[in-house]
Design a protein around this motif. Structure first.
Motif, short mmCIF file in Angstrom:
data_model
loop_
_atom_site.label_atom_id
_atom_site.label_comp_id
_atom_site.label_asym_id
_atom_site.label_seq_id
_atom_site.Cartn_x
_atom_site.Cartn_y
_atom_site.Cartn_z
N GLY A 257 0.82 -1.21 0.00
CA GLY A 257 0.00 0.00 0.00
C GLY A 257 0.85 1.25 0.00
N ASP A 258 0.18 2.39 -0.01
CA ASP A 258 0.88 3.67 0.01
C ASP A 258 1.27 4.02 1.45
OD1 ASP A 258 -1.48 4.49 1.21
OD2 ASP A 258 -2.19 5.63 -0.52
N ARG A 259 1.91 5.17 1.61
CA ARG A 259 2.39 5.58 2.94
C ARG A 259 1.27 5.59 3.96
NH1 ARG A 259 7.33 8.14 3.66
NH2 ARG A 259 6.42 9.24 5.46
N ASP A 260 0.12 6.13 3.56
CA ASP A 260 -0.97 6.31 4.51
C ASP A 260 -1.53 4.99 5.02
OD1 ASP A 260 -0.71 9.03 4.28
OD2 ASP A 260 -2.34 9.27 2.83
N SER A 261 -1.37 3.92 4.25
CA SER A 261 -1.87 2.63 4.70
C SER A 261 -0.77 1.77 5.33
CB SER A 261 -2.52 1.86 3.54
OG SER A 261 -1.60 1.66 2.48
N VAL A 262 0.47 1.98 4.93
CA VAL A 262 1.56 1.14 5.43
C VAL A 262 2.11 1.63 6.77
CG1 VAL A 262 3.96 0.44 4.98
CG2 VAL A 262 2.24 0.25 3.18
N LEU A 263 2.30 2.93 6.92
CA LEU A 263 2.94 3.42 8.15
C LEU A 263 2.14 3.10 9.41
CD1 LEU A 263 4.56 6.80 7.05
CD2 LEU A 263 5.48 4.47 7.01
N PRO A 264 0.80 3.17 9.39
CA PRO A 264 0.07 2.74 10.60
C PRO A 264 0.29 1.26 10.95
CG PRO A 264 -1.34 4.11 9.23
CD PRO A 264 -0.11 3.82 8.42
N VAL A 265 0.47 0.41 9.93
CA VAL A 265 0.76 -0.99 10.20
C VAL A 265 2.13 -1.12 10.88
CG1 VAL A 265 1.13 -3.27 9.18
CG2 VAL A 265 -0.70 -1.78 8.32
N LEU A 266 3.12 -0.40 10.35
CA LEU A 266 4.44 -0.42 10.99
C LEU A 266 4.35 0.07 12.43
CD1 LEU A 266 6.92 0.94 8.28
CD2 LEU A 266 6.38 -1.43 8.83
N ASP A 267 3.59 1.15 12.65
CA ASP A 267 3.45 1.67 14.00
C ASP A 267 2.80 0.64 14.92
OD1 ASP A 267 4.58 4.14 13.38
OD2 ASP A 267 2.66 5.05 12.87
N GLY A 268 1.77 -0.03 14.40
CA GLY A 268 1.10 -1.04 15.22
C GLY A 268 2.01 -2.20 15.57
N TYR A 269 2.76 -2.70 14.58
CA TYR A 269 3.71 -3.78 14.86
C TYR A 269 4.77 -3.33 15.87
CZ TYR A 269 2.11 -6.59 10.82
OH TYR A 269 1.39 -7.36 9.93
N ALA A 270 5.29 -2.13 15.66
CA ALA A 270 6.34 -1.64 16.56
C ALA A 270 5.82 -1.51 17.98
CB ALA A 270 6.90 -0.31 16.05
N HIS A 271 4.62 -0.96 18.13
CA HIS A 271 4.04 -0.74 19.45
C HIS A 271 3.75 -2.07 20.15
CE1 HIS A 271 1.67 1.08 22.66
NE2 HIS A 271 0.72 0.20 22.41
N SER A 272 3.30 -3.05 19.40
CA SER A 272 2.86 -4.32 19.98
C SER A 272 4.00 -5.30 20.22
CB SER A 272 1.81 -4.98 19.08
OG SER A 272 0.67 -4.17 18.96
N TYR A 273 5.03 -5.26 19.36
CA TYR A 273 5.99 -6.37 19.36
C TYR A 273 7.45 -5.99 19.52
CZ TYR A 273 1.79 -8.54 17.46
OH TYR A 273 0.50 -8.96 17.27
N LEU A 274 7.78 -4.70 19.40
CA LEU A 274 9.20 -4.32 19.54
C LEU A 274 9.46 -3.77 20.95
CD1 LEU A 274 10.00 -2.58 16.12
CD2 LEU A 274 10.65 -4.89 16.88
#
Length: 274
Positions: A257-274
């Motif tokens: 996806g584009d930035r607007d759809s991908v960056l929230p996924v990265l944020d969610g993964y980072a918040h939940s798992y990193l």
């Protein structure tokens, strides 16, 4: 446990060099990009996803090595890998040069995830004898390894051969070759012979398969090799299970996806798992 990401990078998604920088900034350890040179319109091979039609991103995929070269200059730490490159469909001398050049841009940060391919029509257009594609991929990887390693490299195989030759640059380290695919004796024998690890897609059934992989490596006189579940949709339980198996890295799937759809996924993964 380290976490990386993978995404089908296309002409419609966030640019790979932007994705790499955003992933590194959030603490992800790696970025892996897939490869399809083209998707023939008329074909008999069913989609590997099990869906009735193949998702559009398969036919819009960017070249992974060019994309990772761009990512190399926007990052400092993140591992840049292919997930997966299709060596049977590539000329090995040219590909070895491209991979070694990528390592010059990102010294010690290149990993080569490779696969045998699933799309018979795509392989046919590259002249790949489909039932022999595993043997072709093996020779191409071995030929590339010779070019990366030997001051005067030569190779004599069934599918590729070249006289003693000089080829630079040489990679700054042994380029890890990680074989993707479902568990089985052929795959595990190839990993034990010339691979540096296993990239099981999704990661289902990894625990049950690990003893067979260990036996194959022991039979070849090798120690254990890394296992990196690839394209995983994470849950806390799944990642805990992988960690209990001694797995040290998992590559998470990000939607194309584009930035607007991908960056929230990265944020969610980072918040939940990193």
């Amino acid at each position: 446990m380290r976490l990386g990401i993978t995404m089908f990078a296309t002409d419609l998604t966030i640019a790979p060099h932007e994705l790499a920088a955003e992933a590194e900034a959030r603490g992800f350890a790696s970025l892996y990009l897939p490869e399809h040179t083209h998707i023939p319109v008329s074909r008999a091979t069913p989609p590997p996803t099990g869906a009735a039609t193949l998702p559009e991103e398969y036919s819009r995929t960017l070249d992974p090595l060019v994309s990772l070269a761009a990512a190399a200059v926007t990052t400092e730490r993140i591992v840049l890998g292919t997930g997966v490159l299709l060596p049977a469909q590539r000329e090995p001398i040219v590909t070895a040069k491209a991979v070694a050049t990528l390592d010059r841009l990102a010294p010690g940060r290149v990993a080569l995830g490779v696969g045998y391919g699933w799309n018979a029509e795509e392989g046919a257009d590259h002249g790949v004898p489909w039932k022999r594609r595993r043997a072709v991929a093996r020779e191409h990887v071995l030929a590339m390894r010779a070019l990366w390693t030997d001051e005067e490299a030569s190779f004599a195989g069934e599918f590729v051969g070249f006289a003693p030759s000089r080829a630079w640059p040489k990679p700054s380290r042994r380029v890890p070759v990680l074989l993707g695919g479902a568990p089985g004796p052929t795959l595990f024998a190839h990993i034990a012979e010339y691979g540096d690890g296993w990239m099981p897609i999704g990661g289902a059934g990894v625990g049950e398969a690990l003893p067979a992989l260990r036996r194959a490596c022991e039979d070849a006189g090798r120690g254990t090799v890394p296992v990196i579940p690839f394209g995983t949709l994470p849950t806390p339980g799944k990642l805990d299970h992988f960690a209990s198996l001694g797995i040290e890295e998992v590559v998470l799937r990000v939607p194309a996806g584009d930035r607007d759809s991908v960056l929230p996924v990265l944020d969610g993964y980072a918040h939940s798992y990193l």
